[in-house]
Design a protein around this motif. Structure first.
Motif, mmCIF file in Angstrom:
data_model
loop_
_atom_site.group_PDB
_atom_site.id
_atom_site.type_symbol
_atom_site.label_atom_id
_atom_site.label_comp_id
_atom_site.label_asym_id
_atom_site.label_seq_id
_atom_site.Cartn_x
_atom_site.Cartn_y
_atom_site.Cartn_z
ATOM 1 N N GLY A 106 0.819 -1.204 0.000
ATOM 2 C CA GLY A 106 0.000 0.000 0.000
ATOM 3 C C GLY A 106 0.854 1.254 0.000
ATOM 4 N N ALA A 107 0.238 2.360 0.426
ATOM 5 C CA ALA A 107 0.912 3.652 0.412
ATOM 6 C C ALA A 107 1.193 4.116 1.837
ATOM 7 C CB ALA A 107 0.046 4.681 -0.310
ATOM 8 N N PHE A 108 2.205 4.967 1.970
ATOM 9 C CA PHE A 108 2.569 5.522 3.262
ATOM 10 C C PHE A 108 2.467 7.042 3.180
ATOM 11 C CE2 PHE A 108 4.326 1.330 3.098
ATOM 12 C CZ PHE A 108 4.186 0.841 4.393
ATOM 13 N N LEU A 109 1.668 7.610 4.080
ATOM 14 C CA LEU A 109 1.320 9.020 4.015
ATOM 15 C C LEU A 109 2.001 9.815 5.125
ATOM 16 C CD1 LEU A 109 -2.539 8.545 3.504
ATOM 17 C CD2 LEU A 109 -0.737 8.562 1.756
ATOM 18 N N ASP A 110 2.345 11.055 4.805
ATOM 19 C CA ASP A 110 2.939 11.958 5.786
ATOM 20 C C ASP A 110 1.818 12.568 6.622
ATOM 21 O OD1 ASP A 110 4.279 13.844 7.249
ATOM 22 O OD2 ASP A 110 4.713 15.170 5.547
ATOM 23 N N TRP A 111 1.796 12.222 7.901
ATOM 24 C CA TRP A 111 0.790 12.808 8.796
ATOM 25 C C TRP A 111 1.437 13.567 9.950
ATOM 26 C CZ3 TRP A 111 -1.805 9.146 12.837
ATOM 27 C CH2 TRP A 111 -0.895 8.200 13.277
ATOM 28 N N GLY A 112 2.710 13.932 9.742
ATOM 29 C CA GLY A 112 3.405 14.787 10.701
ATOM 30 C C GLY A 112 4.118 14.055 11.810
ATOM 31 N N LEU A 113 4.163 12.712 11.753
ATOM 32 C CA LEU A 113 4.850 11.923 12.774
ATOM 33 C C LEU A 113 6.000 11.134 12.145
ATOM 34 C CD1 LEU A 113 1.809 10.504 14.791
ATOM 35 C CD2 LEU A 113 3.053 12.650 15.146
#
Length: 278
Positions: free
Chosen positions: A85-92
């Motif tokens: 899948g995909a890995f998203l930048d959520w600020g952590l």
């Protein structure tokens, strides 16, 4: 109870080589790693932290505030994609995972996607889904006509823009009610204009009827003040010219001008509108 995916207010229990342990009212503990430990603190001080699972699937706390929390929507950037899948930048430090089965369209690195943060029941991990509609329902409405609502722009349609209403329902803003540029993920204020059969919600970005006069009159005044007391618009102006200058419909413009004229705040001349005592 420590809430995964949320901000928790916890007490400092003890200090270790790896950081400080925090505890809730039920004596559940979680580690706040050294990189997030405040410079000065005392045992039993309270601290606000976000709790999630680290790379080894252990509960961990951070003082960083993520761009999205459990049960919410946000526009996030895709950093990378692998076979799962995909890995998203959520600020952590640890990225937020979005499995392929939860992607409305295949995600690509560098792309921005509106997603919902949910808890995967099988893995008990926080995850993201861009299939946002499955987390929304209009079956039991919590809004009614003329209510002011919070909106998140979801995706375009042939007749306007679909929006998320109060993070609970779906709604539609028609093209002829949009007088400014909008993009996926934009957060706006709106008004419930109409509830159609099937609990379908029509949304307006302006206010309805008499509610529409004051904000638009203020906008005309602001435009006059920003342009040395004059704007080259009249009741004969093309609707597109009014939209370009004031981001409102011609009907709203005429109502606003009428209000200001009755209040003797403006003077109407063949070449445009003048601010009185400008």
């Amino acid at each position: 109870m420590i809430q995964l995916g949320q901000i928790n207010t916890l007490e400092i229990l003890r200090e270790t080589d790896h950081g400080i342990y925090l505890v809730d009212e039920e004596n559940n503990e979680v580690l706040l790693p050294n990189r997030y430990v405040p410079e000065s603190f005392k045992i039993w001080d309270k601290i606000d932290v976000f709790v999630y699972l680290d790379n080894e699937e252990r509960l961990v706390a951070t003082t960083d505030v993520p761009y999205i929390m459990l049960g919410d929507f946000a526009l996030l950037r895709c950093n990378q994609v692998n076979d799962y899948g995909a890995f998203l930048d959520w600020g952590l430090v640890k990225e937020l995972f979005c499995p392929f089965k939860e992607q409305a369209f295949k995600m690509k690195p560098g792309g921005w996607y509106l997603v919902y943060c949910y808890l995967d029941e099988k893995t008990e991990r926080l995850a993201a889904s861009s299939k946002t509609n499955r987390f929304l329902s209009n079956k039991d409405l919590t809004v009614k006509p003329f209510d002011e609502v919070d909106l998140i722009v979801s995706h375009p349609s042939d007749i306007g823009w679909n929006v998320i209403v109060n993070r609970t329902h779906t709604g539609l803003i028609y093209k002829d009610n949009i007088f400014t540029d909008v993009s996926v993920g934009d957060k706006l204020k709106g008004i419930i204009k109409k509830v159609r059969p099937g609990n379908k919600l029509d949304i307006t970005l302006g206010q309805i009827g008499y509610r529409n006069i004051e904000p638009n009159a203020k906008r005309v005044l602001e435009a006059l003040e920003d342009n040395s007391g004059y704007i080259n618009l009249t009741d004969r102006s093309d609707p597109e010219a009014i939209k370009d200058q004031l981001q409102m419909s011609k009907k709203s413009f005429k109502k606003a001008v009428g209000t200001l004229y009755k209040q003797r705040k403006i003077e109407l001349k063949p070449d445009g509108i003048y601010l009185v005592n400008s």
